[in-house]
Design a protein around this motif. Sequence first.
Motif, PDB file in Angstrom:
ATOM      1  N   ILE A  74       0.867  -1.177   0.000  1.00  0.00           N
ATOM      2  CA  ILE A  74       0.000   0.000   0.000  1.00  0.00           C
ATOM      3  C   ILE A  74       0.900   1.222   0.000  1.00  0.00           C
ATOM      4  O   ILE A  74       2.016   1.141   0.514  1.00  0.00           O
ATOM      5  CB  ILE A  74      -1.009   0.029   1.183  1.00  0.00           C
ATOM      6  N   PRO A  75       0.463   2.306  -0.568  1.00  0.00           N
ATOM      7  CA  PRO A  75      -0.812   2.446  -1.258  1.00  0.00           C
ATOM      8  C   PRO A  75      -0.841   1.675  -2.574  1.00  0.00           C
ATOM      9  O   PRO A  75       0.188   1.499  -3.222  1.00  0.00           O
ATOM     10  CB  PRO A  75      -0.906   3.952  -1.513  1.00  0.00           C
ATOM     11  N   THR A  76      -2.020   1.239  -2.939  1.00  0.00           N
ATOM     12  CA  THR A  76      -2.274   0.643  -4.249  1.00  0.00           C
ATOM     13  C   THR A  76      -3.466   1.379  -4.837  1.00  0.00           C
ATOM     14  O   THR A  76      -4.448   1.636  -4.146  1.00  0.00           O
ATOM     15  CB  THR A  76      -2.582  -0.866  -4.145  1.00  0.00           C
ATOM     16  N   THR A  77      -3.345   1.725  -6.105  1.00  0.00           N
ATOM     17  CA  THR A  77      -4.398   2.471  -6.793  1.00  0.00           C
ATOM     18  C   THR A  77      -4.801   1.733  -8.062  1.00  0.00           C
ATOM     19  O   THR A  77      -3.933   1.267  -8.806  1.00  0.00           O
ATOM     20  CB  THR A  77      -3.918   3.897  -7.136  1.00  0.00           C
ATOM     21  N   LEU A  78      -6.099   1.630  -8.285  1.00  0.00           N
ATOM     22  CA  LEU A  78      -6.647   1.018  -9.495  1.00  0.00           C
ATOM     23  C   LEU A  78      -7.639   1.983 -10.120  1.00  0.00           C
ATOM     24  O   LEU A  78      -8.278   2.760  -9.412  1.00  0.00           O
ATOM     25  CB  LEU A  78      -7.441  -0.250  -9.170  1.00  0.00           C
ATOM     26  N   VAL A  79      -7.769   1.893 -11.424  1.00  0.00           N
ATOM     27  CA  VAL A  79      -8.858   2.560 -12.125  1.00  0.00           C
ATOM     28  C   VAL A  79      -9.593   1.469 -12.881  1.00  0.00           C
ATOM     29  O   VAL A  79      -8.977   0.652 -13.579  1.00  0.00           O
ATOM     30  CB  VAL A  79      -8.362   3.660 -13.089  1.00  0.00           C
ATOM     31  N   VAL A  80     -10.906   1.446 -12.703  1.00  0.00           N
ATOM     32  CA  VAL A  80     -11.761   0.472 -13.369  1.00  0.00           C
ATOM     33  C   VAL A  80     -12.639   1.236 -14.349  1.00  0.00           C
ATOM     34  O   VAL A  80     -13.252   2.246 -13.991  1.00  0.00           O
ATOM     35  CB  VAL A  80     -12.627  -0.292 -12.345  1.00  0.00           C
ATOM     36  N   SER A  81     -12.676   0.771 -15.594  1.00  0.00           N
ATOM     37  CA  SER A  81     -13.473   1.433 -16.629  1.00  0.00           C
ATOM     38  C   SER A  81     -14.960   1.156 -16.403  1.00  0.00           C
ATOM     39  O   SER A  81     -15.328   0.212 -15.704  1.00  0.00           O
ATOM     40  CB  SER A  81     -13.064   0.922 -18.012  1.00  0.00           C
ATOM     41  N   PRO A  82     -15.831   1.954 -17.030  1.00  0.00           N
ATOM     42  CA  PRO A  82     -17.277   1.697 -16.921  1.00  0.00           C
ATOM     43  C   PRO A  82     -17.660   0.305 -17.424  1.00  0.00           C
ATOM     44  O   PRO A  82     -18.671  -0.245 -17.020  1.00  0.00           O
ATOM     45  CB  PRO A  82     -17.905   2.793 -17.785  1.00  0.00           C
ATOM     46  N   GLU A  83     -16.817  -0.277 -18.271  1.00  0.00           N
ATOM     47  CA  GLU A  83     -17.080  -1.625 -18.785  1.00  0.00           C
ATOM     48  C   GLU A  83     -16.611  -2.710 -17.820  1.00  0.00           C
ATOM     49  O   GLU A  83     -16.753  -3.894 -18.098  1.00  0.00           O
ATOM     50  CB  GLU A  83     -16.382  -1.816 -20.150  1.00  0.00           C
ATOM     51  N   GLY A  84     -16.028  -2.304 -16.692  1.00  0.00           N
ATOM     52  CA  GLY A  84     -15.617  -3.274 -15.674  1.00  0.00           C
ATOM     53  C   GLY A  84     -14.234  -3.853 -15.859  1.00  0.00           C
ATOM     54  O   GLY A  84     -13.916  -4.907 -15.311  1.00  0.00           O
ATOM     55  N   LYS A  85     -13.379  -3.169 -16.599  1.00  0.00           N
ATOM     56  CA  LYS A  85     -12.002  -3.637 -16.811  1.00  0.00           C
ATOM     57  C   LYS A  85     -11.034  -2.791 -15.977  1.00  0.00           C
ATOM     58  O   LYS A  85     -11.200  -1.574 -15.864  1.00  0.00           O
ATOM     59  CB  LYS A  85     -11.595  -3.506 -18.291  1.00  0.00           C
ATOM     60  N   ILE A  86     -10.024  -3.444 -15.425  1.00  0.00           N
ATOM     61  CA  ILE A  86      -8.973  -2.708 -14.714  1.00  0.00           C
ATOM     62  C   ILE A  86      -8.063  -2.095 -15.777  1.00  0.00           C
ATOM     63  O   ILE A  86      -7.393  -2.803 -16.521  1.00  0.00           O
ATOM     64  CB  ILE A  86      -8.163  -3.638 -13.774  1.00  0.00           C
ATOM     65  N   VAL A  87      -8.073  -0.762 -15.873  1.00  0.00           N
ATOM     66  CA  VAL A  87      -7.312  -0.061 -16.907  1.00  0.00           C
ATOM     67  C   VAL A  87      -6.081   0.640 -16.340  1.00  0.00           C
ATOM     68  O   VAL A  87      -5.265   1.172 -17.092  1.00  0.00           O
ATOM     69  CB  VAL A  87      -8.200   0.950 -17.681  1.00  0.00           C
ATOM     70  N   PHE A  88      -5.954   0.654 -15.010  1.00  0.00           N
ATOM     71  CA  PHE A  88      -4.782   1.242 -14.362  1.00  0.00           C
ATOM     72  C   PHE A  88      -4.563   0.507 -13.054  1.00  0.00           C
ATOM     73  O   PHE A  88      -5.511   0.247 -12.321  1.00  0.00           O
ATOM     74  CB  PHE A  88      -5.001   2.737 -14.089  1.00  0.00           C
ATOM     75  N   TYR A  89      -3.299   0.172 -12.776  1.00  0.00           N
ATOM     76  CA  TYR A  89      -2.947  -0.494 -11.523  1.00  0.00           C
ATOM     77  C   TYR A  89      -1.558  -0.042 -11.123  1.00  0.00           C
ATOM     78  O   TYR A  89      -0.623  -0.111 -11.920  1.00  0.00           O
ATOM     79  CB  TYR A  89      -2.958  -2.011 -11.710  1.00  0.00           C
ATOM     80  N   GLN A  90      -1.433   0.446  -9.886  1.00  0.00           N
ATOM     81  CA  GLN A  90      -0.115   0.881  -9.417  1.00  0.00           C
ATOM     82  C   GLN A  90       0.028   0.613  -7.926  1.00  0.00           C
ATOM     83  O   GLN A  90      -0.848   0.970  -7.136  1.00  0.00           O
ATOM     84  CB  GLN A  90       0.080   2.370  -9.667  1.00  0.00           C
ATOM     85  N   GLU A  91       1.137   0.000  -7.554  1.00  0.00           N
ATOM     86  CA  GLU A  91       1.504  -0.137  -6.153  1.00  0.00           C
ATOM     87  C   GLU A  91       2.528   0.948  -5.878  1.00  0.00           C
ATOM     88  O   GLU A  91       3.481   1.105  -6.622  1.00  0.00           O
ATOM     89  CB  GLU A  91       2.085  -1.520  -5.874  1.00  0.00           C
ATOM     90  N   GLY A  92       2.320   1.718  -4.817  1.00  0.00           N
ATOM     91  CA  GLY A  92       3.228   2.815  -4.485  1.00  0.00           C
ATOM     92  C   GLY A  92       2.557   4.153  -4.707  1.00  0.00           C
ATOM     93  O   GLY A  92       1.501   4.256  -5.309  1.00  0.00           O
TER      94      GLY A  92
END
Length: 191
Positions: free
Chosen positions: A155-173
Amino acid sequence: MEWKKEAKSWGIVLGTFAILYFTGLITPIMGGLQSLILSTGLIKPKVTLENKEQQAFDFSGQFLDTDGDRVGLSQYRGKTLFINLWATWCPPCRAEMPHISELYMKVNGDNVAFLMIALDDDFEKSKKFVSEKGFSFPIIHAAYGLNPSLRSQAIPTTLVVSPEGKIVFYQEGMSNFDTKEFRDFLTGNFD
């Protein structure tokens, strides 16, 4: 004689560190210093998924909001989700919070939902921290655990999920997410 000076210097350094550690001041001080570094713009997110394919996000799972009500991930289907896993005891988490707060104020209402998931054992501590800092983004507590899409090694971990339900961004740190490039990414089209 020279070794005595060296021992005294090390004693002062270790004593200072011990005082900061045992008084609990080390976390806010380190978080503040890291936030200053983030403010320089040297550490910012890359808006491409590296070494990871877009995966379907698991919308199973529930959390507690600040009123003690259950919040289901399934209610966020069809929206862009900015998800951040954090804790008050984590200096890098504290460092990126002001920048996430700025991002939230700029894109809130643009069909982007923020899920700031607190991992502290005591949710009251998380709520107090956010309140004292004046952050306006909503926080929820991982009282019922994390589903496989949210499990992380750091942590921190950040994700962005698209409206279609796909993980389009993932970052640890940590990162400064309040950049024009990231705002455009977050409010744009993920096709």
